[in-house]
Write an enzyme that holds these catalytic residues in place. Structure first.
Site, PDB file in Angstrom:
ATOM      1  CD  GLN A   1      11.725  11.170  12.754  1.00  0.00           C
ATOM      2  OE1 GLN A   1      10.634  10.651  12.635  1.00  0.00           O
ATOM      3  NE2 GLN A   1      12.678  11.008  11.862  1.00  0.00           N
TER       4      GLN A   1
ATOM      5  CD  GLN B   1     -11.775   2.508  -1.350  1.00  0.00           C
ATOM      6  OE1 GLN B   1     -12.110   2.379  -0.163  1.00  0.00           O
ATOM      7  NE2 GLN B   1     -11.529   3.701  -1.882  1.00  0.00           N
TER       8      GLN B   1
ATOM      9  CE1 TYR C   1      -4.218   1.755   0.496  1.00  0.00           C
ATOM     10  CE2 TYR C   1      -2.649   3.395   1.277  1.00  0.00           C
ATOM     11  CZ  TYR C   1      -3.903   3.066   0.815  1.00  0.00           C
ATOM     12  OH  TYR C   1      -4.852   4.044   0.650  1.00  0.00           O
TER      13      TYR C   1
ATOM     14  CG  HIS D   1      -2.578 -36.870  19.477  1.00  0.00           C
ATOM     15  ND1 HIS D   1      -3.901 -36.628  19.219  1.00  0.00           N
ATOM     16  CD2 HIS D   1      -1.906 -35.776  19.020  1.00  0.00           C
ATOM     17  CE1 HIS D   1      -4.033 -35.438  18.649  1.00  0.00           C
ATOM     18  NE2 HIS D   1      -2.833 -34.894  18.506  1.00  0.00           N
TER      19      HIS D   1
ATOM     20  CD  GLU E   1       9.505   5.538  13.411  1.00  0.00           C
ATOM     21  OE1 GLU E   1       9.141   6.646  13.869  1.00  0.00           O
ATOM     22  OE2 GLU E   1       9.230   5.164  12.256  1.00  0.00           O
ATOM     23  CG  HIS E   2      13.769   7.069  13.646  1.00  0.00           C
ATOM     24  ND1 HIS E   2      12.504   7.570  13.478  1.00  0.00           N
ATOM     25  CD2 HIS E   2      14.060   6.392  12.508  1.00  0.00           C
ATOM     26  CE1 HIS E   2      12.048   7.221  12.284  1.00  0.00           C
ATOM     27  NE2 HIS E   2      12.966   6.495  11.667  1.00  0.00           N
TER      28      HIS E   2
ATOM     29  CG  ASP F   1      14.209   8.567   7.400  1.00  0.00           C
ATOM     30  OD1 ASP F   1      13.947   7.570   8.094  1.00  0.00           O
ATOM     31  OD2 ASP F   1      13.810   9.716   7.674  1.00  0.00           O
TER      32      ASP F   1
ATOM     33  CG  HIS G   1       7.901  12.628   9.075  1.00  0.00           C
ATOM     34  ND1 HIS G   1       7.752  12.269   7.773  1.00  0.00           N
ATOM     35  CD2 HIS G   1       9.102  12.138   9.465  1.00  0.00           C
ATOM     36  CE1 HIS G   1       8.821  11.586   7.377  1.00  0.00           C
ATOM     37  NE2 HIS G   1       9.666  11.502   8.380  1.00  0.00           N
TER      38      HIS G   1
END
Lengths: 460, 460
Positions: free
Chosen positions: A284, A216, A139, A445, A352-353, A386, A287
């Site tokens: 950052q 969708q 995506y 078994h 994250e970073h 990045d 963003h």
């Protein structure tokens, strides 16, 4: 109006630190129940009506009408044309980045993604076979968050894993068309395509692509339609509708982590030029207003120096407004007792970073238990990671680095256990298995194990 | 009444094969909206009220009243007492199984779970650091599905990964108390504990344990309460409420795959004694009426022989009724053109357990792309793998082997990328990163890279 970027100034020595720290960190990914319901309806409709439903939602939410799904498919020629049309410097940069990312992920596959097996003393073979997924969907968001680098970071590990088919979906919403459930940011004009994204698709080797988005598109990939092939896993970022749809199709297909706002945490010993660190915090913050930039340092004078650089550099930034809101709303400059305490706080955040902006980063790295990516030393700006250092930039956010990992080759592989019990092995294992199986009340078994014993077992 | 186990007889040569095959395979994990809503309410309540809410739900759903959460905690002494109380043969079997499972997962960790790094030609260090999760929760179902072997299979990989704290939850519902939202099967008496499960907790090294279950136990582990520590990941099987709760807390914590009914697929070349294969089919069927046992073979006479053994063996099985319902409702004996076609059909199913019951299993194994575990050769009954061969018995079901893997050490580890860009490396990477960052409109990213260039960059 003068913009002000005023990250909170905290000190671990302050009595209110814990409360202030908790308030800064708080972020909730609470899902909107109305979005969840709409997404459930869209998924059910696409599962039932396939292409027709996807076309309707694309017309309704993205303002993009097409006579058929085929008309929404991009071709390899489209990718090539886009690649040829962008400036040489961009072509070179895309290819150089792709080469480094590929090389890193090949090393990753070799280190942790190969099949293995061994035989025990009875000649029984045990191991795991590692194989690629057959087909994956990527995506790619439309509008302002359409990042060609993200496409490279998703497609290249899939390629390295050996995935044969990579299906991309990327909405091309019409400007102003962003209705509820829309897939993009509404900043592109009708039919306008992001040429850098298509050029990246060329470089990364995307197999097929459709200009659809939102829930969708996730549904089309998860269930398949007459035109869109059903995939085994869906990766890549998206808005709240996309995130909700991915979460809902989890189990029918695999998904990657749901990403929250981006975050950087800088551990500084005061040796890195303060303007470098200020710009890293900006990178950052630019963003998203919800992005979080935090600096931890035991030196108050250095924190002051970074704040001065923030003030000095802010006016020149094209995204100054977003940066100011992000730093003021969610940023923090935190004075710590020492570097050890800074490392401990970093572990609580699991960022994250994580930049270790120190002359001696390898002293601190072993203390750092939870982070998506660790950037060592002053030269290692997060932005190099990045784009082109090699490691993946799709990283766990919102503290999920406590239990999850960067996107990698392993996300596009799966494992099958291999077991070949020798006749001798069956004699040893059979009695153990039968004992435990009887204990669990699973007699078939037990008997399946006992039938392999050379010395017949008396019926219980 | 005579029980009949009549798996469907299909042939790939029949005109109706595709339709019949699809009908047999169909299974839907559709979530009940009413369950989803109740689970959402329980999660929200536990998040808000903590221990008090968990105690209330435990009283309401499991019929188990306690004055405090502390009263629902099991101790290491409880584990030890249970271990000492079971027969010597069970103690030995548990320990032998644990030893083999541990040994396999240690090999797995070595093969694919160690940190790695390298330096490129510019001296830039790239790699991944692999670390264990801090604390995990293991859900162990109450009632008929309480399998000590599952506890070993969940706890041991966590231990091998290096997880320091393993928190077990296991409901002990009171007989007849199974209300809507109940966590168990209602077959145990009040306060009764499964001694084999507690003994397995002793062998596996569980850190703490609480006799709670259902969505409320998942919530306690995911959010933490005053008494129950918040974990980083929750693994282990459970009923529809547990599955829905796990899916909902995914993101706050990690979770393992949501399991569907158990499945076995046997590829037979006709060389294995037909009673062995019949019993292997039984060993999945006895789990659950929805379990699926399928045999693929190019030899019609062999299929007949297996059916005769099914008929002969069925009456002696304690779980004959479940076996008969499972085989008749979901089982199939499928005649294929040849072994190659059988392998292709197996790939379409992506079974949880795949037995290659052949004298030449290594001829067919390379053709098999999707399966949770592959059991090679006639001696390798699936039940040996369930208990003690070594590989994990927590495997992807319902076709999810297309994109997911057996539970393993890797599920209890996470990775952090390591990047240390050298000064020389920053010169090369800086220009690439800046070019791409400007292309994406992220100027702070670009400038953070450019600041590290030794030759200053003219402002754009």
């Amino acid at each position: 109006m003068t913009l002000v970027a005023a990250p909170a100034r905290l000190s671990t020595a302050a009595a209110t630190f814990e409360a202030d720290f908790a308030a800064r960190l708080h972020w909730s990914a609470d899902t909107d129940a109305a979005i969840e319901q709409r997404v459930a309806d869209i998924l059910a409709d696409v599962q039932k009506r396939g292409d027709a439903a996807v076309l309707e939602y694309t017309a309704r939410f993205d303002g993009l009408s097409a006579p058929s799904m085929a008309a929404l498919e991009l071709t390899q020629a489209d990718f090539k044309a886009a690649f040829d049309a962008i400036p040489q410097a961009q072509r070179d940069a895309l290819q150089a980045a792709a080469k480094r990312v590929r090389s890193y992920h090949e090393a990753q596959k070799k280190a942790s993604g190969e099949s293995w097996s061994y035989r025990d003393e009875d000649g029984t073979l045990l191991g795991q076979k590692v194989t690629p997924l057959d087909r994956v969907g990527i995506y790619v968001p439309g509008g302002k968050a359409a990042y060609p680098s993200s496409l490279l970071m998703n497609a290249i590990p899939a390629h390295v894993a050996g995935v044969q088919e990579i299906i991309m979906v990327v909405p091309t919403p019409v400007r102003g068309s962003v209705a509820t459930g829309g897939s993009g940011e509404g900043t592109s004009t009708k039919g306008e395509r992001n040429e850098l994204v298509l050029a990246a698709a060329y470089v990364a080797g995307v197999t097929r692509a459709f200009t659809i988005g939102g829930a969708q598109a996730v549904a089309a990939l998860a269930y398949g339609t007459a035109t869109v092939p059903k995939v085994d896993k869906i990766t890549g970022p998206g808005n709240a509708y996309v995130a909700s749809a991915k979460k809902r199709v989890f189990g029918t297909v695999g998904i990657d982590m749901i990403a929250g706002p981006s975050e950087i945490l800088v551990l500084a010993d005061g040796s890195t030029p303060p303007d470098w660190v200020a710009m890293d915090l900006f990178s950052q913050a630019e963003h998203d207003e919800l992005a979080q930039s935090i600096l931890l340092c035991p030196d108050a004078a250095y924190l002051n120096a970074v704040q001065r650089e923030i003030d000095r550099l802010l006016p020149s930034m094209p995204r100054a407004e977003i940066i100011a809101k992000s730093l003021t709303g969610r940023g923090a400059l935190i004075l710590t007792k020492d570097m050890e305490e800074a490392c401990a706080i970093s572990n609580r955040i699991a960022p994250e970073h994580l930049e270790v902006s120190s002359t001696d980063p390898h002293r601190w790295e072993p203390l750092l238990r939870h982070a998506g990516a660790i950037f060592l030393g002053g030269y290692t700006s997060e932005s190099l990671g990045d784009y082109c250092a090699g490691p993946n930039h799709v990283l766990p956010t919102s503290g999920t680095a406590r239990f999850s990992s960067p996107l990698g080759v392993y996300d596009f592989q799966k494992r099958s256990s291999l077991i070949e019990v020798s006749e001798a092995g069956a004699q040893v294992l059979g009695t153990i298995a039968a004992e435990l199986a009887y204990g669990e009340g699973l007699q078939a078994h037990a008997q399946a194990a006992e039938m392999r014993l050379t010395t017949p077992v008396k019926p219980r």
